[in-house]
Design a protein around this motif. Structure first.
Motif, PDB file in Angstrom:
ATOM      1  N   GLY A  18       0.800  -1.223   0.000  1.00 21.18           N
ATOM      2  CA  GLY A  18       0.000   0.000   0.000  1.00 21.18           C
ATOM      3  C   GLY A  18       0.827   1.264   0.000  1.00 21.18           C
ATOM      4  N   ALA A  19       1.989   1.231   0.622  1.00 16.75           N
ATOM      5  CA  ALA A  19       2.847   2.417   0.674  1.00 16.75           C
ATOM      6  C   ALA A  19       4.167   2.191  -0.046  1.00 16.75           C
ATOM      7  CB  ALA A  19       3.119   2.801   2.128  1.00 16.75           C
ATOM      8  N   GLY A  20       4.661   0.980  -0.036  1.00 16.89           N
ATOM      9  CA  GLY A  20       5.968   0.694  -0.616  1.00 16.89           C
ATOM     10  C   GLY A  20       6.012   0.854  -2.129  1.00 16.89           C
ATOM     11  N   LEU A  21       5.028   0.312  -2.826  1.00 20.69           N
ATOM     12  CA  LEU A  21       5.031   0.417  -4.289  1.00 20.69           C
ATOM     13  C   LEU A  21       4.850   1.863  -4.774  1.00 20.69           C
ATOM     14  CD1 LEU A  21       3.175  -2.833  -5.382  1.00 20.69           C
ATOM     15  CD2 LEU A  21       5.614  -2.325  -5.505  1.00 20.69           C
ATOM     16  N   PRO A  22       3.947   2.648  -4.197  1.00 20.12           N
ATOM     17  CA  PRO A  22       3.875   4.050  -4.621  1.00 20.12           C
ATOM     18  C   PRO A  22       5.151   4.840  -4.323  1.00 20.12           C
ATOM     19  CG  PRO A  22       1.837   3.433  -3.572  1.00 20.12           C
ATOM     20  CD  PRO A  22       2.780   2.295  -3.363  1.00 20.12           C
ATOM     21  N   ILE A  23       5.811   4.525  -3.212  1.00 20.60           N
ATOM     22  CA  ILE A  23       7.083   5.190  -2.917  1.00 20.60           C
ATOM     23  C   ILE A  23       8.127   4.816  -3.956  1.00 20.60           C
ATOM     24  CG2 ILE A  23       9.014   5.224  -1.281  1.00 20.60           C
ATOM     25  CD1 ILE A  23       6.913   5.111   0.954  1.00 20.60           C
ATOM     26  N   LEU A  24       8.191   3.527  -4.311  1.00 22.62           N
ATOM     27  CA  LEU A  24       9.131   3.100  -5.350  1.00 22.62           C
ATOM     28  C   LEU A  24       8.832   3.791  -6.679  1.00 22.62           C
ATOM     29  CD1 LEU A  24       9.678  -0.743  -4.939  1.00 22.62           C
ATOM     30  CD2 LEU A  24      11.351   1.087  -4.705  1.00 22.62           C
ATOM     31  N   PHE A  25       7.556   3.930  -7.015  1.00 18.57           N
ATOM     32  CA  PHE A  25       7.184   4.605  -8.252  1.00 18.57           C
ATOM     33  C   PHE A  25       7.662   6.057  -8.247  1.00 18.57           C
ATOM     34  CE2 PHE A  25       4.175   6.906 -10.987  1.00 18.57           C
ATOM     35  CZ  PHE A  25       4.377   6.211 -12.170  1.00 18.57           C
ATOM     36  N   GLY A  26       7.486   6.728  -7.116  1.00 17.62           N
ATOM     37  CA  GLY A  26       7.951   8.114  -7.002  1.00 17.62           C
ATOM     38  C   GLY A  26       9.463   8.229  -7.143  1.00 17.62           C
ATOM     39  N   VAL A  27      10.188   7.295  -6.531  1.00 18.16           N
ATOM     40  CA  VAL A  27      11.656   7.295  -6.667  1.00 18.16           C
ATOM     41  C   VAL A  27      12.048   7.042  -8.112  1.00 18.16           C
ATOM     42  CG1 VAL A  27      13.753   6.048  -6.017  1.00 18.16           C
ATOM     43  CG2 VAL A  27      12.078   6.647  -4.280  1.00 18.16           C
ATOM     44  N   GLY A  28      11.352   6.121  -8.769  1.00 16.36           N
ATOM     45  CA  GLY A  28      11.630   5.853 -10.179  1.00 16.36           C
ATOM     46  C   GLY A  28      11.401   7.072 -11.062  1.00 16.36           C
ATOM     47  N   LEU A  29      10.325   7.810 -10.782  1.00 13.76           N
ATOM     48  CA  LEU A  29      10.071   9.025 -11.554  1.00 13.76           C
ATOM     49  C   LEU A  29      11.143  10.079 -11.314  1.00 13.76           C
ATOM     50  CD1 LEU A  29       6.207   9.550 -11.316  1.00 13.76           C
ATOM     51  CD2 LEU A  29       7.555   8.862 -13.288  1.00 13.76           C
ATOM     52  N   ARG A  30      11.571  10.225 -10.058  1.00 12.07           N
ATOM     53  CA  ARG A  30      12.635  11.204  -9.749  1.00 12.07           C
ATOM     54  C   ARG A  30      13.924  10.852 -10.477  1.00 12.07           C
ATOM     55  NH1 ARG A  30      12.314  16.137  -7.519  1.00 12.07           N
ATOM     56  NH2 ARG A  30      14.258  15.810  -6.409  1.00 12.07           N
ATOM     57  N   LEU A  31      14.211   9.565 -10.584  1.00 12.65           N
ATOM     58  CA  LEU A  31      15.427   9.148 -11.281  1.00 12.65           C
ATOM     59  C   LEU A  31      15.288   9.314 -12.793  1.00 12.65           C
ATOM     60  CD1 LEU A  31      16.312   5.926  -9.278  1.00 12.65           C
ATOM     61  CD2 LEU A  31      17.547   8.098  -9.255  1.00 12.65           C
ATOM     62  N   TRP A  32      14.088   9.168 -13.320  1.00 18.01           N
ATOM     63  CA  TRP A  32      13.869   9.207 -14.765  1.00 18.01           C
ATOM     64  C   TRP A  32      13.886  10.628 -15.329  1.00 18.01           C
ATOM     65  CZ3 TRP A  32      13.808   5.249 -18.104  1.00 18.01           C
ATOM     66  CH2 TRP A  32      13.362   5.498 -19.392  1.00 18.01           C
ATOM     67  N   ALA A  50      21.905  10.551 -16.423  1.00 18.17           N
ATOM     68  CA  ALA A  50      23.045   9.672 -16.194  1.00 18.17           C
ATOM     69  C   ALA A  50      22.611   8.223 -16.425  1.00 18.17           C
ATOM     70  CB  ALA A  50      23.571   9.845 -14.779  1.00 18.17           C
ATOM     71  N   PRO A  51      23.487   7.422 -17.010  1.00 18.05           N
ATOM     72  CA  PRO A  51      23.108   6.027 -17.296  1.00 18.05           C
ATOM     73  C   PRO A  51      22.710   5.229 -16.052  1.00 18.05           C
ATOM     74  CG  PRO A  51      25.122   6.600 -18.461  1.00 18.05           C
ATOM     75  CD  PRO A  51      24.797   7.752 -17.562  1.00 18.05           C
ATOM     76  N   TRP A  52      23.362   5.490 -14.928  1.00 18.93           N
ATOM     77  CA  TRP A  52      23.005   4.736 -13.717  1.00 18.93           C
ATOM     78  C   TRP A  52      21.606   5.098 -13.246  1.00 18.93           C
ATOM     79  CZ3 TRP A  52      21.588   6.954  -9.149  1.00 18.93           C
ATOM     80  CH2 TRP A  52      21.907   8.300  -8.961  1.00 18.93           C
ATOM     81  N   ARG A  53      21.199   6.370 -13.463  1.00 21.03           N
ATOM     82  CA  ARG A  53      19.861   6.791 -13.059  1.00 21.03           C
ATOM     83  C   ARG A  53      18.803   6.141 -13.931  1.00 21.03           C
ATOM     84  NH1 ARG A  53      19.415  13.106 -12.250  1.00 21.03           N
ATOM     85  NH2 ARG A  53      17.283  12.395 -12.036  1.00 21.03           N
ATOM     86  N   ARG A  54      19.056   6.116 -15.247  1.00 22.78           N
ATOM     87  CA  ARG A  54      18.100   5.486 -16.161  1.00 22.78           C
ATOM     88  C   ARG A  54      17.975   3.987 -15.850  1.00 22.78           C
ATOM     89  NH1 ARG A  54      15.893   7.334 -20.975  1.00 22.78           N
ATOM     90  NH2 ARG A  54      17.308   9.087 -20.831  1.00 22.78           N
ATOM     91  N   THR A  55      19.103   3.330 -15.593  1.00 28.40           N
ATOM     92  CA  THR A  55      19.090   1.904 -15.269  1.00 28.40           C
ATOM     93  C   THR A  55      18.329   1.650 -13.971  1.00 28.40           C
ATOM     94  OG1 THR A  55      21.223   1.636 -16.371  1.00 28.40           O
ATOM     95  CG2 THR A  55      20.543  -0.110 -14.859  1.00 28.40           C
ATOM     96  N   ALA A  56      18.583   2.456 -12.956  1.00 33.87           N
ATOM     97  CA  ALA A  56      17.893   2.291 -11.676  1.00 33.87           C
ATOM     98  C   ALA A  56      16.385   2.502 -11.845  1.00 33.87           C
ATOM     99  CB  ALA A  56      18.460   3.258 -10.647  1.00 33.87           C
ATOM    100  N   ALA A  57      15.999   3.489 -12.637  1.00 35.39           N
ATOM    101  CA  ALA A  57      14.577   3.754 -12.859  1.00 35.39           C
ATOM    102  C   ALA A  57      13.918   2.580 -13.582  1.00 35.39           C
ATOM    103  CB  ALA A  57      14.392   5.040 -13.651  1.00 35.39           C
ATOM    104  N   VAL A  58      14.592   2.030 -14.578  1.00 34.64           N
ATOM    105  CA  VAL A  58      14.030   0.890 -15.317  1.00 34.64           C
ATOM    106  C   VAL A  58      13.886  -0.318 -14.403  1.00 34.64           C
ATOM    107  CG1 VAL A  58      14.527  -0.766 -17.155  1.00 34.64           C
ATOM    108  CG2 VAL A  58      14.783   1.674 -17.584  1.00 34.64           C
ATOM    109  N   VAL A  59      14.872  -0.556 -13.540  1.00 38.29           N
ATOM    110  CA  VAL A  59      14.785  -1.675 -12.595  1.00 38.29           C
ATOM    111  C   VAL A  59      13.618  -1.470 -11.634  1.00 38.29           C
ATOM    112  CG1 VAL A  59      15.971  -2.781 -10.657  1.00 38.29           C
ATOM    113  CG2 VAL A  59      17.216  -2.321 -12.772  1.00 38.29           C
TER     114      VAL A  59
END
Length: 77
Positions: A18-32, A50-59
């Protein structure tokens, strides 16, 4: 299994999903998003990601997609 153990399992699952997946989504958007790290080029052109940011967001997005698929398969079993 006691009622208290069952309640604890449901509470932990609710927090993670309920909270973990939306937080992960927000972190992914910040990295993207380019320039979300506070760096500004000043030229008006969008900075490269940066390539590491794009890779982290995709993961992260992959983990979220996997959780959605597993949830749907579990519901429709």
């Amino acid at each position: 299994m006691t009622i208290l153990e069952s309640l604890l399992q449901v509470t932990i699952a609710g927090l993670v999903l309920g909270a973990g997946l939306p937080i992960l989504f927000g972190v992914g958007l910040r990295l993207w998003v380019p320039g979300s790290d506070g760096s500004a080029t000043g030229t008006g052109a969008a900075p490269d990601i940066a390539p590491w940011r794009r890779t982290a967001a995709v993961v992260i997005f992959g983990v979220i997609a996997l959780a959605i698929v597993v949830g749907l398969l579990w519901i429709t079993q």
